[in-house]
Design a protein around this motif. Structure first.
Motif, short mmCIF file in Angstrom:
data_model
loop_
_atom_site.label_atom_id
_atom_site.label_comp_id
_atom_site.label_asym_id
_atom_site.label_seq_id
_atom_site.Cartn_x
_atom_site.Cartn_y
_atom_site.Cartn_z
N LEU A 2 46.36 40.58 39.09
CA LEU A 2 45.65 41.82 39.44
C LEU A 2 45.85 42.87 38.35
N LEU A 3 47.09 42.94 37.88
CA LEU A 3 47.41 43.91 36.83
C LEU A 3 46.61 43.60 35.57
N HIS A 4 46.43 42.31 35.33
CA HIS A 4 45.67 41.84 34.18
C HIS A 4 44.22 42.35 34.25
N CYS A 6 43.23 44.89 36.00
CA CYS A 6 43.28 46.35 35.88
C CYS A 6 43.32 46.77 34.41
N ARG A 7 44.14 46.07 33.62
CA ARG A 7 44.23 46.38 32.18
C ARG A 7 42.88 46.18 31.51
N GLN A 10 40.46 48.91 32.40
CA GLN A 10 40.80 50.16 31.76
C GLN A 10 40.47 50.15 30.27
N THR A 91 45.37 50.81 35.92
CA THR A 91 46.78 50.40 35.99
C THR A 91 47.62 51.43 36.75
N TYR A 93 46.45 53.26 39.30
CA TYR A 93 46.14 53.02 40.71
C TYR A 93 46.86 51.76 41.20
N TYR A 94 46.98 50.79 40.32
CA TYR A 94 47.64 49.53 40.68
C TYR A 94 49.06 49.77 41.17
N ARG A 95 49.71 50.79 40.59
CA ARG A 95 51.11 51.07 40.95
C ARG A 95 51.22 52.15 42.03
N TYR A 100 46.72 52.11 47.93
CA TYR A 100 46.58 50.90 48.77
C TYR A 100 46.37 51.30 50.23
#
Lengths: 161, 162
Positions: A2-4, A6-7, A10, A91, A93-95, A100
């Motif tokens: 998911l982070l991937h 997001c990167r 971005q 990224t 928002y991911y954190r 969420y």
């Protein structure tokens, strides 16, 4: 994974230009807010009709048939603009835990909308709206207000957005 | 900017309630959420009537006579939005009063929107009863939606021009 994604979002140059240019970023925000007002406002009208608090001279099925296309249309604009805003700082928002929460509450609210849309004509044929329909209407209003509260908490508490 | 406006803004943002909202972590976003909830009800009830006047949506459904029935909720939404908006304004009144987007929103667009809204609210019952919605009603409905979109635009632009 998911982070991937997001990167990648971005770093996507097209999305970065949209979020990095003042007038396009503002336009996206305007669409996001205005579509949210229409989406939530119209859904609240349908819920209030189920609760018997508004438009009792209106046929509930007809009212829902008239408003739901606009509710879903607004949701499409809301989702698209929200996605563009998300992509600009994906990224972060991911954190972001509250983000969420916001997505979770919104998703449940949308499911509640769908149930109301599916069932309203059936409820309408009954002598009175069933108690669980009214409960669902109250929950639906609560969820949308909750989504708004979670939405404003994202930038307020975390500085993201 | 006019000196008396700035003095008023300074006075307002130093009221105890304004300082309390500004000093709290949770109060400000909650007031923001109140403003947005009120706006949703206000804009939603307006959109329901305007959309009905525009005749868009399912062709098979007859025109809805909504304006009267939504009236109370419409103004409840307005009252909530104004209350939330006033509190948000109080927190940094001085800054808002020197912001061109805010001044345009409050001094020009909202009064225009309200005038058009009240005109539509008075005329809508007759327009809605007509077997065919008169063209002026459609123009008014569309104009009102666009005008409130302009209000939202000015609001979003406040931090951009400040």
């Amino acid at each position: 994974m998911l982070l991937h994604i997001c990167r990648w979002l971005q770093d996507n140059s097209f999305l970065a230009v949209i979020n990095g240019t003042a007038w396009t970023a503002a336009a996206v925000e305007i669409v996001h807010y205005f579509s949210m007002f229409i989406l939530v406002g119209l859904m609240v009208i349908v819920d209030l009709r189920v609760l018997g608090l508004v438009g009792l001279r209106q046929d509930a099925t007809q009212l829902a048939d008239r408003l739901f296309p606009w509710i879903w249309g607004s949701l499409a604009f809301n989702f698209l603009s929200g996605f563009l805003m998300f992509a600009g700082s994906a990224t972060a928002y991911y954190r972001n835990d509250i983000f969420y929460d916001k997505m979770g509450v919104t998703l449940v609210a949308i499911v509640a909308n769908i149930i109301v849309q599916q069932k309203v004509s059936k409820w309408n044929q009954l002598p009175a709206m069933p108690a669980w329909a009214k409960l669902l209407a109250v929950v639906s209003i609560g969820l949308w207000v909750g989504a708004i509260i979670a939405g404003v908490e994202v930038p307020a508490l975390t500085g993201v957005g | 900017m006019d000196g008396s406006l700035v003095i008023f803004g300074h006075w307002l943002q130093n009221r105890p309630y304004a300082l309390a909202i500004a000093g709290s972590d949770w109060a400000y976003p909650l007031v923001q959420a109140t403003h947005f909830t009120g706006l949703s009800i206000w804009i939603g009830t307006i959109a329901a009537v305007d959309v009905s006047l525009l005749g868009a949506g399912k062709r098979s459904t007859p025109p809805m006579q909504l304006s009267d029935e939504l009236l109370i909720w419409n103004w409840i939404g307005f009252a909530i939005a104004v209350t939330g908006g006033f509190l948000l304004f109080s927190v940094s009144a001085e800054t808002y009063l020197t912001n061109i987007a805010f001044l345009t929103k409050l001094g020009l667009l909202i009064p225009l929107g309200l005038v058009l809204h009240v005109v539509i609210q008075r005329k809508a019952p007759a327009w809605e009863k007509a077997s065919e919605t008169p063209p002026v009603a459609k123009v008014a409905g569309l104009a009102e939606l666009l005008l409130w979109l302009c209000v939202a635009t000015a609001a979003v632009l406040i931090p951009y021009v400040g």
